[in-house]
Design an enzyme around this catalytic site. Structure first.
Site: not given
Length: 166
Positions: A32, A141
């Site tokens: 990530e 998210y």
């Protein structure tokens, strides 16, 4: 990689919920790199990812060639819980991440620290055990109703390893 901060996040995903490398092996991993807005190609981020992939492939090649890697320790963050944005009865977000939390991933969050600023101007404070927030205010998210994750920092020891040859 010493040019950028590298952090280990340990996720315990049940096999029924696995969707990446952990679904076909004992363990998985992900790389990530961010934060980076969706749809944006940044040369610095691209080069970090390329270096990471190149180093990973180099390590795998050395491991498969019989090289022994010495054991040691590593700090890792283990997920405790996810925190949603404050919402009204219709499910609409009513606060933004507080400026003192924004851009402070992996820095200790203590009870009483500000975490949200409501659209009415009220500061909402964190209540709970001291933990480390990460993926704070990541746009990917929002749809999952996650403002940030909270983790404990642990130190793990690992032994020397080498490939087993029959």
């Amino acid at each position: 990689m010493s040019s950028v901060p590298v952090r280990v996040i340990q996720l315990e995903v049940p096999i029924s919920a696995a969707y990446a490398l952990e679904s076909v092996g004992k363990r998985g991993f992900a790389i990530e790199v961010g934060p980076q807005p969706n749809g944006v190609l940044r040369a610095d981020i691209f080069n970090m990812v390329k270096e990471t992939v190149d180093l990973t492939l180099e390590w795998l090649q050395e491991f498969n060639s019989g090289h022994t890697f010495e054991g040691g320790t590593v700090e890792a963050y283990t997920l405790v819980k996810s925190v949603d944005y404050p919402r009204d009865s219709a499910g609409k977000i009513t606060a933004a991440i507080h400026q003192d939390l924004q851009d402070n991933d992996f820095k200790l969050l203590r009870s009483g620290d500000p975490i949200f600023l409501t659209f009415a101007g009220e500061t909402l404070k964190y209540e709970g055990e001291d933990l480390y927030p990460y993926f704070v205010n990541e746009c990917a998210y929002y749809e999952k109703k996650i403002a940030f994750h909270l983790a404990r920092k642990k130190t793990f020891s690992f032994p020397s390893i080498c490939v087993k040859k029959d």
